[in-house]
Scaffold this active site. Sequence first.
Site, PDB file in Angstrom:
ATOM      1  N   ASN A  99       0.858  -1.180   0.000  1.00 11.66           N
ATOM      2  CA  ASN A  99       0.000   0.000   0.000  1.00 11.66           C
ATOM      3  C   ASN A  99       0.896   1.233   0.000  1.00 11.66           C
ATOM      4  O   ASN A  99       1.519   1.558   1.013  1.00 11.66           O
ATOM      5  CB  ASN A  99      -0.883  -0.041   1.267  1.00 11.66           C
ATOM      6  CG  ASN A  99      -1.815   1.159   1.356  1.00 11.66           C
ATOM      7  OD1 ASN A  99      -1.731   2.091   0.557  1.00 11.66           O
ATOM      8  ND2 ASN A  99      -2.688   1.132   2.345  1.00 11.66           N
ATOM      9  N   ARG A 105      -2.759  -2.074  -3.295  1.00 14.47           N
ATOM     10  CA  ARG A 105      -3.909  -1.182  -3.174  1.00 14.47           C
ATOM     11  C   ARG A 105      -3.749  -0.092  -4.228  1.00 14.47           C
ATOM     12  O   ARG A 105      -2.709   0.575  -4.300  1.00 14.47           O
ATOM     13  CB  ARG A 105      -3.921  -0.541  -1.793  1.00 14.47           C
ATOM     14  CG  ARG A 105      -4.990   0.490  -1.680  1.00 14.47           C
ATOM     15  CD  ARG A 105      -4.952   1.203  -0.368  1.00 14.47           C
ATOM     16  NE  ARG A 105      -6.010   2.187  -0.325  1.00 14.47           N
ATOM     17  CZ  ARG A 105      -5.879   3.409   0.192  1.00 14.47           C
ATOM     18  NH1 ARG A 105      -4.729   3.781   0.713  1.00 14.47           N
ATOM     19  NH2 ARG A 105      -6.886   4.236   0.203  1.00 14.47           N
ATOM     20  N   HIS A 125     -12.728   3.572  -0.054  1.00 15.63           N
ATOM     21  CA  HIS A 125     -12.735   2.627   1.077  1.00 15.63           C
ATOM     22  C   HIS A 125     -13.457   1.327   0.712  1.00 15.63           C
ATOM     23  O   HIS A 125     -13.994   0.643   1.592  1.00 15.63           O
ATOM     24  CB  HIS A 125     -13.443   3.222   2.325  1.00 15.63           C
ATOM     25  CG  HIS A 125     -12.695   4.324   2.997  1.00 15.63           C
ATOM     26  ND1 HIS A 125     -13.334   5.413   3.548  1.00 15.63           N
ATOM     27  CD2 HIS A 125     -11.380   4.499   3.233  1.00 15.63           C
ATOM     28  CE1 HIS A 125     -12.431   6.231   4.081  1.00 15.63           C
ATOM     29  NE2 HIS A 125     -11.229   5.694   3.905  1.00 15.63           N
ATOM     30  N   ARG A 179     -10.348  16.731   6.447  1.00 17.43           N
ATOM     31  CA  ARG A 179     -11.202  17.086   5.299  1.00 17.43           C
ATOM     32  C   ARG A 179     -12.563  17.535   5.790  1.00 17.43           C
ATOM     33  O   ARG A 179     -13.114  16.940   6.719  1.00 17.43           O
ATOM     34  CB  ARG A 179     -11.372  15.893   4.359  1.00 17.43           C
ATOM     35  CG  ARG A 179     -10.132  15.538   3.600  1.00 17.43           C
ATOM     36  CD  ARG A 179     -10.381  14.350   2.678  1.00 17.43           C
ATOM     37  NE  ARG A 179      -9.231  13.473   2.680  1.00 17.43           N
ATOM     38  CZ  ARG A 179      -9.286  12.156   2.573  1.00 17.43           C
ATOM     39  NH1 ARG A 179     -10.439  11.546   2.426  1.00 17.43           N
ATOM     40  NH2 ARG A 179      -8.190  11.446   2.604  1.00 17.43           N
ATOM     41  N   GLU A 227      -8.291  -4.319   5.664  1.00 17.55           N
ATOM     42  CA  GLU A 227      -8.192  -4.107   4.220  1.00 17.55           C
ATOM     43  C   GLU A 227      -7.080  -4.957   3.609  1.00 17.55           C
ATOM     44  O   GLU A 227      -7.189  -5.424   2.478  1.00 17.55           O
ATOM     45  CB  GLU A 227      -7.953  -2.613   3.936  1.00 17.55           C
ATOM     46  CG  GLU A 227      -9.188  -1.790   4.276  1.00 17.55           C
ATOM     47  CD  GLU A 227      -8.905  -0.314   4.455  1.00 17.55           C
ATOM     48  OE1 GLU A 227      -8.385   0.052   5.526  1.00 17.55           O
ATOM     49  OE2 GLU A 227      -9.194   0.463   3.537  1.00 17.55           O
TER      50      GLU A 227
END
Length: 398
Positions: A9, A86, A175, A236, A380
């Site tokens: 990742n 990923r 996600h 964010r 994940e």
Amino acid sequence: MDGTILVINCGSSSLKIALFDQQLNKLASGLAERLGKDDAFATLQGRQEPVRLPAGAGHKEALNALTSALQGCGLLDDVPAAIGHRVVHGGETFRKAALINDNVLAAIKDCADLAPLHNPVNLAGIEATTALFPGVPQAAVFDTAFHQTLPRKAYLYAVPLQLYRDWGVRRYGFHGTSHQFMVNESARILGKTQATTSIISAHLGNGCSITAIRDGISVDTSMGLTPLEGLVMGTRSGDVDPGLFDFLSVKGMASQEVHRLLNNDSGLLGLSGQTNDMRTLCELADHGHEPSQTAIDVFCFRLARYIGAMMASLTQLDALVFTGGIGENSSLVRRKTLAHLTLFGFTIDDELNDQHGSISDGQIEGADSQFRVLVIPTNEELVIAREALAAAGPGIAD
Ligand code: ADP
């Protein structure tokens, strides 16, 4: 080939790896940070102290250091049987993981204008891995792929359709691997098949998104064309009035400044003026720090509104699921969020909630709750390893 599966990742200045065996047991994980800076380092977690990398080391050097460390520990004898990457954006091209070849690489490059900060870095990771392990099958696992089942009414913005046709302006969602894992795990806990399981999945980490999953597939999600839309996040803003852009430009802000403001300086950090870290905010709020209390309140209220909104896509709800660093660990956030939703019939068991579901196979709802509420740790890396194994084909390490 030694039968292991390597998961990679790549972030803009970081690289995470995980190594799994063929039964998908995790053997090790590693991390390199501050890549490109003078003080870059890499470490195999729990197995070695952080090792300084040469100044300016990039993803290639980090990958070399971490795979050498795996070999040094005897975890990677030869080369892995498969590698999973990923990749953030697969646009409309990828509805599932893909075995990497020249066409797939070209398609990932084509999606780069949708994710200019992420896809080029993901490609750099694939390039470095190909140089290190030539010939090993590699799979790209996309954050967006799980959401490619969104119906048109959920993915289109109400702007001229030409923007979608010419430039792919639509909601993509992110996600995906985490939300996919939530429906796998919910089905297991509830004793159902994935194809008959419907949940609302709230992934609350530094980035936050919520997804409605009907009969195992994604039908609505809060992140959009970019990961900026939707819930309040660490730095964010999530949703704002689109008129804000115009307002700020009249005030003299350039588009890059607005981008930085909304992506890096907003969310929990912007509201609290202190930190993007929910754990610290909870401590500050406990000590009476009002801006931190406000940040938590806004976070939970926005989340509750979205849970209500996600109901519109479902005909049944088997469980509301919390995951990610905040979703898994903050009993306060779960309690405050569900307190807004009593009209829907959600209640919470305070004791099970305080234990984060750890003594109840994830279940934290009250005895009188209309709906199940679950806390499920996300994984994940496991999804990426599983997809890599599947994409690489059967019998690869026999
Ligand atoms: P990322 O999106 O970077 O993977 P994580 O899923 O690790 O992030 O989530 C990080 C967030 O989880 C941070 O805001 C952190 O403060 C929060 N978090 C972790 N543990 C706790 C806790 N015990 N209580 C509240 N928040 C927590």
